[in-house]
Design a protein around this motif. Structure first.
Motif, PDB file in Angstrom:
ATOM      1  N   MET A 135       0.843  -1.189   0.000  1.00 31.88           N
ATOM      2  CA  MET A 135       0.000   0.000   0.000  1.00 31.88           C
ATOM      3  C   MET A 135       0.885   1.249   0.000  1.00 31.88           C
ATOM      4  O   MET A 135       1.832   1.353   0.761  1.00 31.88           O
ATOM      5  CB  MET A 135      -0.889  -0.013   1.246  1.00 31.88           C
ATOM      6  N   THR A 136       0.565   2.183  -0.851  1.00 33.18           N
ATOM      7  CA  THR A 136       1.336   3.411  -0.966  1.00 33.18           C
ATOM      8  C   THR A 136       0.834   4.418   0.045  1.00 33.18           C
ATOM      9  O   THR A 136      -0.371   4.645   0.169  1.00 33.18           O
ATOM     10  CB  THR A 136       1.196   3.999  -2.378  1.00 33.18           C
ATOM     11  N   LYS A 137       1.770   5.024   0.750  1.00 30.95           N
ATOM     12  CA  LYS A 137       1.408   6.049   1.730  1.00 30.95           C
ATOM     13  C   LYS A 137       1.381   7.412   1.040  1.00 30.95           C
ATOM     14  O   LYS A 137       2.311   7.764   0.316  1.00 30.95           O
ATOM     15  CB  LYS A 137       2.421   6.067   2.873  1.00 30.95           C
ATOM     16  N   THR A 138       0.320   8.157   1.246  1.00 31.96           N
ATOM     17  CA  THR A 138       0.175   9.478   0.666  1.00 31.96           C
ATOM     18  C   THR A 138       0.776  10.498   1.616  1.00 31.96           C
ATOM     19  O   THR A 138       0.488  10.490   2.807  1.00 31.96           O
ATOM     20  CB  THR A 138      -1.309   9.818   0.438  1.00 31.96           C
ATOM     21  N   GLN A 139       1.618  11.372   1.051  1.00 34.29           N
ATOM     22  CA  GLN A 139       2.217  12.422   1.861  1.00 34.29           C
ATOM     23  C   GLN A 139       1.413  13.699   1.686  1.00 34.29           C
ATOM     24  O   GLN A 139       1.046  14.054   0.565  1.00 34.29           O
ATOM     25  CB  GLN A 139       3.670  12.637   1.448  1.00 34.29           C
ATOM     26  N   VAL A 140       1.140  14.386   2.775  1.00 33.55           N
ATOM     27  CA  VAL A 140       0.353  15.615   2.748  1.00 33.55           C
ATOM     28  C   VAL A 140       1.268  16.791   3.089  1.00 33.55           C
ATOM     29  O   VAL A 140       2.073  16.711   4.013  1.00 33.55           O
ATOM     30  CB  VAL A 140      -0.816  15.542   3.761  1.00 33.55           C
ATOM     31  N   TYR A 141       1.146  17.864   2.312  1.00 35.10           N
ATOM     32  CA  TYR A 141       1.955  19.061   2.512  1.00 35.10           C
ATOM     33  C   TYR A 141       1.053  20.239   2.846  1.00 35.10           C
ATOM     34  O   TYR A 141      -0.099  20.285   2.449  1.00 35.10           O
ATOM     35  CB  TYR A 141       2.746  19.383   1.242  1.00 35.10           C
ATOM     36  N   LYS A 142       1.632  21.218   3.557  1.00 33.17           N
ATOM     37  CA  LYS A 142       0.886  22.430   3.892  1.00 33.17           C
ATOM     38  C   LYS A 142       0.599  23.273   2.656  1.00 33.17           C
ATOM     39  O   LYS A 142      -0.418  23.931   2.563  1.00 33.17           O
ATOM     40  CB  LYS A 142       1.662  23.276   4.905  1.00 33.17           C
ATOM     41  N   SER A 143       1.545  23.270   1.718  1.00 36.85           N
ATOM     42  CA  SER A 143       1.379  24.065   0.499  1.00 36.85           C
ATOM     43  C   SER A 143       2.140  23.406  -0.639  1.00 36.85           C
ATOM     44  O   SER A 143       2.965  22.520  -0.419  1.00 36.85           O
ATOM     45  CB  SER A 143       1.914  25.483   0.705  1.00 36.85           C
ATOM     46  N   VAL A 144       1.890  23.874  -1.834  1.00 36.71           N
ATOM     47  CA  VAL A 144       2.606  23.374  -2.998  1.00 36.71           C
ATOM     48  C   VAL A 144       4.097  23.659  -2.862  1.00 36.71           C
ATOM     49  O   VAL A 144       4.939  22.877  -3.293  1.00 36.71           O
ATOM     50  CB  VAL A 144       2.032  23.959  -4.304  1.00 36.71           C
ATOM     51  N   TRP A 145       4.437  24.774  -2.216  1.00 36.48           N
ATOM     52  CA  TRP A 145       5.845  25.138  -2.049  1.00 36.48           C
ATOM     53  C   TRP A 145       6.558  24.145  -1.140  1.00 36.48           C
ATOM     54  O   TRP A 145       7.723  23.826  -1.366  1.00 36.48           O
ATOM     55  CB  TRP A 145       5.966  26.567  -1.526  1.00 36.48           C
ATOM     56  N   ASP A 146       5.869  23.655  -0.140  1.00 39.75           N
ATOM     57  CA  ASP A 146       6.457  22.633   0.726  1.00 39.75           C
ATOM     58  C   ASP A 146       6.678  21.335  -0.054  1.00 39.75           C
ATOM     59  O   ASP A 146       7.645  20.620   0.186  1.00 39.75           O
ATOM     60  CB  ASP A 146       5.563  22.375   1.938  1.00 39.75           C
ATOM     61  N   ALA A 147       5.788  21.052  -0.976  1.00 44.04           N
ATOM     62  CA  ALA A 147       5.881  19.819  -1.757  1.00 44.04           C
ATOM     63  C   ALA A 147       7.050  19.847  -2.738  1.00 44.04           C
ATOM     64  O   ALA A 147       7.687  18.817  -2.965  1.00 44.04           O
ATOM     65  CB  ALA A 147       4.577  19.576  -2.511  1.00 44.04           C
ATOM     66  N   VAL A 148       7.354  21.001  -3.299  1.00 46.35           N
ATOM     67  CA  VAL A 148       8.395  21.077  -4.325  1.00 46.35           C
ATOM     68  C   VAL A 148       9.752  21.513  -3.782  1.00 46.35           C
ATOM     69  O   VAL A 148      10.718  21.585  -4.529  1.00 46.35           O
ATOM     70  CB  VAL A 148       7.985  22.007  -5.494  1.00 46.35           C
ATOM     71  N   SER A 149       9.828  21.784  -2.494  1.00 48.98           N
ATOM     72  CA  SER A 149      11.066  22.258  -1.891  1.00 48.98           C
ATOM     73  C   SER A 149      11.724  21.179  -1.051  1.00 48.98           C
ATOM     74  O   SER A 149      11.055  20.310  -0.503  1.00 48.98           O
ATOM     75  CB  SER A 149      10.785  23.467  -0.998  1.00 48.98           C
ATOM     76  N   ASP A 150      13.025  21.290  -0.944  1.00 49.19           N
ATOM     77  CA  ASP A 150      13.774  20.349  -0.119  1.00 49.19           C
ATOM     78  C   ASP A 150      13.804  20.749   1.354  1.00 49.19           C
ATOM     79  O   ASP A 150      13.983  19.903   2.223  1.00 49.19           O
ATOM     80  CB  ASP A 150      15.218  20.224  -0.631  1.00 49.19           C
ATOM     81  N   THR A 151      13.656  22.057   1.612  1.00 52.04           N
ATOM     82  CA  THR A 151      13.729  22.550   2.992  1.00 52.04           C
ATOM     83  C   THR A 151      12.609  23.559   3.250  1.00 52.04           C
ATOM     84  O   THR A 151      12.099  24.172   2.306  1.00 52.04           O
ATOM     85  CB  THR A 151      15.075  23.258   3.255  1.00 52.04           C
ATOM     86  N   PRO A 152      12.265  23.772   4.514  1.00 55.34           N
ATOM     87  CA  PRO A 152      11.271  24.806   4.839  1.00 55.34           C
ATOM     88  C   PRO A 152      11.743  26.199   4.419  1.00 55.34           C
ATOM     89  O   PRO A 152      10.935  27.039   4.025  1.00 55.34           O
ATOM     90  CB  PRO A 152      11.130  24.714   6.361  1.00 55.34           C
ATOM     91  N   GLU A 153      13.052  26.429   4.469  1.00 56.38           N
ATOM     92  CA  GLU A 153      13.592  27.730   4.081  1.00 56.38           C
ATOM     93  C   GLU A 153      13.385  27.987   2.588  1.00 56.38           C
ATOM     94  O   GLU A 153      12.991  29.079   2.185  1.00 56.38           O
ATOM     95  CB  GLU A 153      15.096  27.808   4.420  1.00 56.38           C
ATOM     96  N   GLU A 154      13.629  26.968   1.796  1.00 54.10           N
ATOM     97  CA  GLU A 154      13.426  27.092   0.356  1.00 54.10           C
ATOM     98  C   GLU A 154      11.943  27.314   0.044  1.00 54.10           C
ATOM     99  O   GLU A 154      11.588  28.127  -0.812  1.00 54.10           O
ATOM    100  CB  GLU A 154      13.934  25.843  -0.357  1.00 54.10           C
ATOM    101  N   ALA A 155      11.073  26.618   0.751  1.00 56.30           N
ATOM    102  CA  ALA A 155       9.626  26.787   0.552  1.00 56.30           C
ATOM    103  C   ALA A 155       9.199  28.206   0.893  1.00 56.30           C
ATOM    104  O   ALA A 155       8.405  28.815   0.167  1.00 56.30           O
ATOM    105  CB  ALA A 155       8.853  25.776   1.395  1.00 56.30           C
ATOM    106  N   ALA A 156       9.735  28.758   1.977  1.00 51.48           N
ATOM    107  CA  ALA A 156       9.394  30.125   2.379  1.00 51.48           C
ATOM    108  C   ALA A 156       9.854  31.129   1.334  1.00 51.48           C
ATOM    109  O   ALA A 156       9.143  32.087   1.016  1.00 51.48           O
ATOM    110  CB  ALA A 156      10.009  30.444   3.735  1.00 51.48           C
TER     111      ALA A 156
END
Length: 93
Positions: free
Chosen positions: A1-22
């Protein structure tokens, strides 16, 4: 079964770090506001470039939302050239 990952925003999903997302989030917000000013002014790209103090190809990149081509510094400079003041707020994460 594949686990779905949930992100706060699209930026969190495409970034490697919270700093990059910000950073991406801040740049996207500035680009959105600058594009709104250009569109509301009904400028052609060459006119917008003159008002923003950049070249027409840079305006094309801006209008196409090419976030990776703009630093926060560059976007602050463009906003300032348009007679705007950039205000940054810190919020609890």
């Amino acid at each position: 079964m594949t686990k779905t990952q949930v992100y706060k925003s699209v930026w969190d999903a495409v970034s490697d770090t919270p700093e990059e997302a910000a950073n991406l989030r801040a740049r996207a917000d500035l680009i959105t506001q600058i594009v709104a000013i250009i569109e509301a002014s009904d400028w052609k790209q060459a006119e917008a470039a003159a008002h923003c103090g950049v070249t027409q190809p840079r305006i094309n990149d801006l209008l196409r939302g090419r976030i990776s081509r703009f630093s926060l510094d560059a976007l602050v400079n463009i906003a300032t050239a348009l007679g705007r003041r950039v205000h940054i707020e810190l919020e609890a994460a």
